[in-house]
Design an enzyme around this catalytic site. Structure first.
Site, mmCIF file in Angstrom:
data_model
loop_
_atom_site.group_PDB
_atom_site.id
_atom_site.type_symbol
_atom_site.label_atom_id
_atom_site.label_comp_id
_atom_site.label_asym_id
_atom_site.label_seq_id
_atom_site.Cartn_x
_atom_site.Cartn_y
_atom_site.Cartn_z
ATOM 1 C CE LYS A 1 -3.872 1.901 2.735
ATOM 2 N NZ LYS A 1 -4.709 1.669 3.933
ATOM 3 C CB SER B 1 -7.992 3.341 3.254
ATOM 4 O OG SER B 1 -7.113 2.734 4.182
ATOM 5 C CB SER C 1 -8.099 0.424 5.997
ATOM 6 O OG SER C 1 -8.842 1.611 6.133
#
Lengths: 66, 471
Positions: free
Chosen positions: B82, B157, B181
């Site tokens: 990420k 997210s 997330s």
């Protein structure tokens, strides 16, 4: 304060002044109804945590290793 | 196996082939990079791809393995990170314009540990801006899409990591999880994701969202693959003040212990309440499967569970607004509209609201710890709904009633985040539109092993995790 409108635009103005956060008027107006919902829920939680059975509870910001 | 199919291997399968020298890390990495080139135009799961570096690392891995130095199950495995996880020399934007040119001089601890284990980093994945939101509808790097239906969201997210793993554009990925997330995108993309106990995995050099709730962890197609990645990144880090000095067990060994005799709890009037019908039916069916493996299921009351969404919103508002305080005053127009609004709102809570929310966490944690005297884990759906259309800000869960997306998305995943507990999301089926449903399993502090056992046993009895989107 009007209980039907717990967060008026004027409240946002004051909070912005306290936080030294300059926001354009249209943004302050947009925030008022959103903050009203959030604060109503936060106040409800505060009332719950104020009960006698929770008096000894301390905030948890760091978790124990168990 | 044809080169075009190599990306379908799980980490465990590929690791075996690499160790036996039946597969080359270069070949595997090329297959994944080719898959990214073909598929990612549709999904936008990557902000940055690292083709040249990945090829170099893969070539080095090949030489080492040929010379008889196999570093372990991640050696030569293509993974993605990420984009809020520092990568030395590779842009790390946190999905923002503000950090759009940020090239870290150091790795995050988790990046360094993956590199040391021989993993090949193929790219940095798309995410909700600064991880503050659950849709990965990113105004700066474009909307990330769900491989099961590109008109639907990948949640967030860590939406890019979820979409990339499901679309086979990496074999595993790291995400970050503050209020859900990792688990939310794992659920809607039909993959596995683990939120660790706070302190189990280092947050050093990861762009924070909310300091008291942030975690980093793997997302992969199987529980076993998550375990292989987790075993590498878990453990004490002196560079992270919140890192715990708790020994890391042999998680692979845990998987062989089976689940007979374990006890699982459903939270009364919560675990299966207020969910889309398909989600409820699918999770009930998964519970039957778990029962058939010798696990007992019982219902437990948890009177303080209501209030969790307000507590999460309060903490997740105040802490990010503290971190972003200066940028909000100097670079406000560089934020996307949704994140800017949330950061502004976070400045307007009272200190007492924040502290009451932190006190609520203590109450909630105590109720869970009491519950763990009776059961080994709790189960809920991961999300009360399946993937919504990209760009939606509301969702219908039941009775045709539209609800705010941000609050609805937090319904189940916020609870373990607040209580500091580990939680695993496992795919347990699909709705009538072919969209994945995930089940969340919540465990005792530092007992990720039991969650892995339950998830692995479930995957041994079902085949949901073997299905691939047609993207």
């Amino acid at each position: 304060m009007n209980p039907q409108q717990p967060v008026a635009v004027e409240s946002i103005d004051r909070l912005c002044a306290l936080a030294n956060l300059p926001l354009p008027a249209e943004r302050r107006a947009r925030l008022a109804p959103m903050l009203a919902d959030l604060v109503a829920a936060a106040n409800e939680l505060s009332r719950k945590l104020a009960r006698a059975e929770h008096r000894a509870i301390v905030p948890i910001v760091r978790f124990p290793e168990r | 196996m044809a080169r075009t199919e190599l990306q379908n291997l799980t980490i465990s399968e590929a690791a075996g082939l690499l160790e036996r020298r039946a597969l080359s890390p270069v070949e595997l990495t090329e297959a994944v990079l080719q898959r990214i080139a073909v598929v990612d135009k549709k999904l936008n799961a990557y902000i940055t791809t690292c083709g040249d570096q990945a090829r170099e690392v893969a070539q080095a891995a090949e030489k080492m393995i040929r010379a008889g130095y196999h570093l372990g199950p991640l050696h030569g495995i293509p993974v993605a990170l990420k984009d809020n996880i520092y990568t030395r020399g590779v842009r790390t934007t946190a999905g923002s314009k503000i950090l759009g040119d940020f090239i870290p001089a150091e790795d995050a601890t988790v990046t360094a540990r993956l590199k040391r284990a021989g993993a090949v980093i193929v790219g940095k994945t798309n995410m909700h801006e600064f991880a503050w939101g659950g849709t990965t509808d990113n105004p700066h790097y474009g909307t990330c899409r769900n491989p099961w239906n590109p008109e639907r969201f990948p949640a967030g997210s860590s939406g890019g990591s979820g979409a990339a793993v499901a679309a086979r554009t990496c074999l595993g990925a790291l995400g970050t999880d503050t209020g859900g997330s990792i688990r939310l995108p794992s659920s809607v993309n039909g993959i596995v994701g683990i939120r660790p106990t706070i302190g189990r995995v280092s947050n050093h050099n990861v762009v924070p969202l909310a300091w008291t709730m942030d975690t980093v962890s793997p997302m992969a197609r199987t529980v076993e693959d998550c375990v292989l990645m987790f075993g590498v990144i878990a453990g004490h880090d002196p560079l992270d003040d919140h890192s715990a000095q708790v020994p890391v067990p042999n998680y692979v060994g845990e998987l062989t212990r089976g689940v007979r005799g374990l006890r699982v709890g459903l939270i009364h009037d919560y675990s299966l309440a207020h969910v889309q019908r398909a989600v409820g039916d699918t999770v009930r069916a998964a519970l039957k499967t778990i029962e058939s493996l010798g696990v007992e299921v019982e219902e437990i009351a948890m009177p303080s569970i209501q209030g969790n969404i307000s507590a999460q919103l309060t903490i997740e508002s105040c802490e990010p607004s503290t971190y972003h305080q200066e940028w909000l005053r100097t670079r406000a127009t560089d934020y996307g509209e949704d994140v800017r609004t949330l950061l502004e709102l976070g400045e307007m809570y009272l200190a007492t609201h924040y502290l009451q929310a932190q006190r609520y966490r203590s109450v909630l944690r105590k109720e869970f710890l009491d519950g763990f005297k009776r059961v080994d884990a709790f189960v809920t759906p991961t999300l009360p709904f399946t993937a919504t259309p990209c760009g939606a800000t509301t969702v219908v869960i039941e009775n045709g009633q539209e609800e705010d997306m941000l609050s609805a998305i937090m319904q189940f995943t916020g609870v373990p985040s607040l209580a500091g507990l580990p939680a695993l999301s496992v795919p347990v089926g699909f709705d009538a539109e072919g969209l994945p449903v995930g089940m969340q399993i919540i465990g005792r502090p530092f007992d990720e092993g039991t969650l892995f056992r339950l998830g692995h046993a479930y995957q041994g009895a079902t085949d949901w995790h073997t299905r691939a989107p047609s993207v």
